[in-house]
Design a protein around this motif. Structure first.
Motif, PDB file in Angstrom:
ATOM      1  N   ARG A  14     -86.060  17.687-117.963  1.00 36.49           N
ATOM      2  CA  ARG A  14     -87.007  18.732-117.215  1.00 36.49           C
ATOM      3  C   ARG A  14     -88.326  18.784-117.885  1.00 36.49           C
ATOM      4  N   THR A  15     -88.414  18.705-119.194  1.00 37.66           N
ATOM      5  CA  THR A  15     -89.575  19.001-120.103  1.00 37.66           C
ATOM      6  C   THR A  15     -90.340  17.857-120.344  1.00 37.66           C
ATOM      7  N   ASP A  49     -96.155   9.385-118.698  1.00 35.31           N
ATOM      8  CA  ASP A  49     -95.365  10.374-117.839  1.00 35.31           C
ATOM      9  C   ASP A  49     -94.644   9.675-116.879  1.00 35.31           C
ATOM     10  N   THR A  92     -79.415  18.279-114.286  1.00 33.09           N
ATOM     11  CA  THR A  92     -80.988  18.655-114.476  1.00 33.09           C
ATOM     12  C   THR A  92     -81.501  19.926-114.014  1.00 33.09           C
ATOM     13  N   THR A 130     -82.647  19.461-120.392  1.00 35.39           N
ATOM     14  CA  THR A 130     -83.772  20.153-120.986  1.00 35.39           C
ATOM     15  C   THR A 130     -84.733  19.016-121.103  1.00 35.39           C
ATOM     16  N   ALA A 131     -84.318  17.964-121.944  1.00 40.19           N
ATOM     17  CA  ALA A 131     -85.122  16.795-122.014  1.00 40.19           C
ATOM     18  C   ALA A 131     -85.772  16.318-121.019  1.00 40.19           C
ATOM     19  N   THR A 179     -89.593  16.406-123.351  1.00 44.31           N
ATOM     20  CA  THR A 179     -89.819  16.528-124.845  1.00 44.31           C
ATOM     21  C   THR A 179     -88.404  16.380-125.280  1.00 44.31           C
ATOM     22  N   ALA A 232     -81.694  23.686-114.068  1.00 50.99           N
ATOM     23  CA  ALA A 232     -81.871  24.846-115.300  1.00 50.99           C
ATOM     24  C   ALA A 232     -80.903  25.948-115.000  1.00 50.99           C
ATOM     25  N   ARG A 258     -78.749  23.097-119.037  1.00 50.07           N
ATOM     26  CA  ARG A 258     -79.537  23.678-120.149  1.00 50.07           C
ATOM     27  C   ARG A 258     -79.068  23.282-121.552  1.00 50.07           C
ATOM     28  N   GLN A 306     -85.321  17.126-127.407  1.00 47.07           N
ATOM     29  CA  GLN A 306     -84.476  18.344-127.714  1.00 47.07           C
ATOM     30  C   GLN A 306     -83.211  18.248-128.495  1.00 47.07           C
TER      31      GLN A 306
END
Length: 663
Positions: free
Chosen positions: A347-348, A387, A331, A344-345, A350, A333, A339, A352
């Motif tokens: 961490r964000t 969340d 996780t 990325t999914a 959203t 970056a 990355r 990917q």
């Protein structure tokens, strides 16, 4: 030469003995024949010539002979002169307008004159004209053809090309001449094998990609014929680039529609599993197996993320074994393994995607893995609700650009569906679990945080919180009548309190309904599957008792609430075991609580169809059956319903154990 020539009178010439002898000789010739002297005066004409020029020997006169001579001169006079001048044989063709026939004259000169043999060639001229017309049409067809036409020699060099070939290959026809056809063929095509097959079979059909000098490519279908003329080979190209593109678009559309159908099937499978009461592990297994069983995808997995260590661990896999444990995942970056889509999914929060993994620099740590397992696209979908991250769903496909447009939108919903289902299961575990974790939390001087009115010596009790949707909640509470105006003032101070409504005023107390939007603390508790057992504001301090399932990481809960209310502290943590009543126990309790008339009203209404829709019996009809007035029936029924709902919704006294105060 003049002394060697003997002028001859035209009429006399035709009548002289020498001309007669010459004509006798000419009559033995199969062609029409005549002879002229050096002055181009007629010496002799055979019958075939007379007949050919429209005259016969039966009507021979001096005038006719002169006319025949004139016809000969008008037709071939120029040829006679050129033959005598050059002293070389000359062949000429001429249309005889009088008869409409074509004649061929072969002029044989010498020093004394010229002898001419004439034959009719009308049939030959017609055949030649037909061939000329055909060739003209053929050239026109070739020049105007939409398909590219090339003629190449044995060395593969272009010797002729039509305008369509010039347009296809991007060069003028003159520039194509002498170029090798092989220079335009894409490198991945085996030209040598194709050339060998053409020479052996005489014909060849295939498709190939052509590279133009400007760098663009065209896809063509070709039909080649060897030796249309010795050493000349014909190739006709048809540009099918647009057709192939449309076919690829249609194929991709079909693939996307099939994939959408497969994803929708997965959604239905998950919904069925939810309805069937499956647990979290079963839901995750259904999601992964449904995706892996689909022809649109290669394999799927769900990984979990430790909130503190940030380590990614395996939960479920389908279509592949031991995948998460064998590939680099992170996780962080700053780590190349973090990355990619999964890191990325996480961490964000959203979705990917990598729609061409082998050309995606961020996917470099897994290039070899993609080649080994045969996938070209990959997606990582965070499983979230309110969340809260419950894990990440990974999906791979052998199709390039698999996760675009509608397919990305639909497959991205799986994270929300699974997240919502898992959150619901967590809440269900809390409500029905045998053991729960109970926390007592306090926010000192909570009212001052919102610059609210003084609550010194005042108390407000909150009995129940009901979630209406993702943002709206209703909270029910009671307070003293004299404190309620202060509560109304407090509503104006607390940003997430939208309004308060009085439900009942009696015995010096007010029961109220508080409308709340996105409450920070309650939202966090609800997102982790917990619920508020009780809460109160006393002397300005806010205290609450909340419960979670035993699998909940309550440290994360506390950290998130503390991030909003830094002054919050945990005063107690314990495990509790809520007692569960059987249906028989509930019926016994109701029997002890309801009066006889209330039981009669409830049973008569139920069996009489009063609760059906549409109703089988009206309230008045049930009242008549009981022998009471409708008002009395409704009074007994409402009280019976209230006691029934209270027995179901109100919790009995909790049995606590492990009364530790571990904060």
């Amino acid at each position: 030469m003049g002394d060697k020539r003997r002028p001859v009178d035209p009429a006399a010439g035709l009548e002289s003995d020498s001309s007669a002898d010459l004509e006798d000789a000419f009559d033995r010739i199969s062609d029409a024949a005549y002879s002229l002297d050096y002055e181009l005066q007629s010496i002799a004409v055979n019958d075939r010539a007379r007949a050919l020029f429209g005259r016969t020997g039966d009507d021979e006169t001096t005038a006719v002979a002169a006319s025949t001579t004139e016809t000969i001169r008008s037709l071939f006079g120029d040829a006679h002169e050129r033959a005598l001048e050059s002293q070389q044989p000359i062949i000429v063709e001429q249309l005889h307008d009088t008869t409409g026939t074509w004649l061929e004259a072969r002029c044989y000169p010498d020093e004394t004159g010229v002898t001419v043999l004439v034959r009719e060639i009308t049939g030959r001229k017609e055949r030649e004209q037909t061939l000329v017309d055909g060739n003209r049409r053929l050239r026109s067809i070739v020049q105007d053809a939409h398909d590219a036409i090339l003629i190449s020699d044995d060395d593969g060099e272009i010797v002729a090309a039509n305008p369509a070939a010039s347009e296809l290959l991007g060069l003028e026809c003159s520039a194509l001449s002498g170029r090798s056809l092989e220079e335009f063929v894409h490198d991945d095509y085996d030209v040598e094998s194709a050339w060998t097959a053409l020479r052996e079979q005489g014909r060849l059909r295939d498709s190939v990609s052509l590279s133009r000098p400007d760098g663009t490519e065209r896809i063509v279908e070709y039909n080649a014929v060897a030796d249309v003329l010795p050493g000349s080979h014909l190739t006709i190209f048809r540009d099918v680039t647009d057709n192939r593109r449309r076919e690829r678009q249609l194929d991709r559309q079909r693939e996307r529609l099939a994939a959408l159908d497969h994803v929708n099937h997965v959604v239905r499978e998950i919904n069925d599993a939810i309805v069937d009461g499956s647990n979290r592990a079963q839901l995750e297994r259904v999601a992964c197996e449904s995706l892996a069983d689909s022809p649109s995808y290669e394999f799927a997995f769900i990984a979990d993320v430790d909130a503190r260590s940030k380590q990614i661990t395996h939960r479920v896999e389908a279509g592949i074994d031991d995948y998460v444990e064998t590939i680099p995942l992170s996780t962080d970056a700053d780590d190349p393994a973090g990355r990619g889509p999964a890191g990325t999914a996480i961490r964000t929060g959203t979705m990917q995607v990598s729609n061409d993994v082998l050309s995606d620099p961020s996917f470099e740590p897994w290039h070899e893995d993609a080649r080994e397992h045969g996938y070209a696209s990959a997606a990582a979908i965070p499983i979230t609700h309110d969340d809260i991250l419950y894990g990440v769903l990974g999906v791979t496909s052998a199709r390039r650009n698999a996760f675009t447009d509608e397919e990305q939108d639909v497959i991205g919903q799986l994270g929300d569906i699974l997240g919502h289902a898992i959150a619901a299961l967590e809440r269900r575990r809390v409500l029905l679990g045998e053991e729960l974790i109970e926390l007592e939390l306090v926010i000192d001087d909570a009212v001052e945080i919102f610059d609210g009115p003084s609550m010194s010596g005042r108390s407000v009790w909150f009995d129940r919180v009901i979630r209406i949707d993702d943002e709206q909640y209703l909270e029910y509470g009671t307070t003293a009548a004299e404190t309620f105006p202060v509560v109304e003032t407090l509503v104006e101070s607390v940003s997430h309190w939208d309004g308060v409504t009085v439900i009942d005023k009696s015995a010096g107390e007010v029961t109220f309904e508080l409308t709340i939007s996105e409450p920070p603390m309650i939202g966090v508790i609800d997102a982790y599957g917990g619920y508020v057992k009780s809460a109160a504001i006393e002397d300005g301090d806010y205290t609450t008792t909340v419960r979670f399932s035993t699998g909940t990481d309550v440290r994360d809960v506390v950290d998130e609430i503390t991030a909003v209310y830094p002054g919050m502290r945990t005063v107690a943590r314990r495990q509790v075991t809520p007692p569960r009543e059987s249906i028989e126990q509930l019926q016994t309790r109701l029997a002890e609580t309801l009066t006889d008339r209330q039981q009669v009203a409830l049973k008569t209404a139920y069996y009489g169809g009063y609760f059906e829709w549409p109703r089988h019996s009206s309230g008045e009809e049930v009242a008549n059956a009981m022998g009471v007035t409708p008002a009395t029936f409704h009074e007994h029924l409402r009280e019976a319903q209230r006691k029934l709902i209270t027995a179901i919704l109100e919790e009995p006294t909790l049995l606590d154990r492990d009364q530790s105060d571990d904060p």
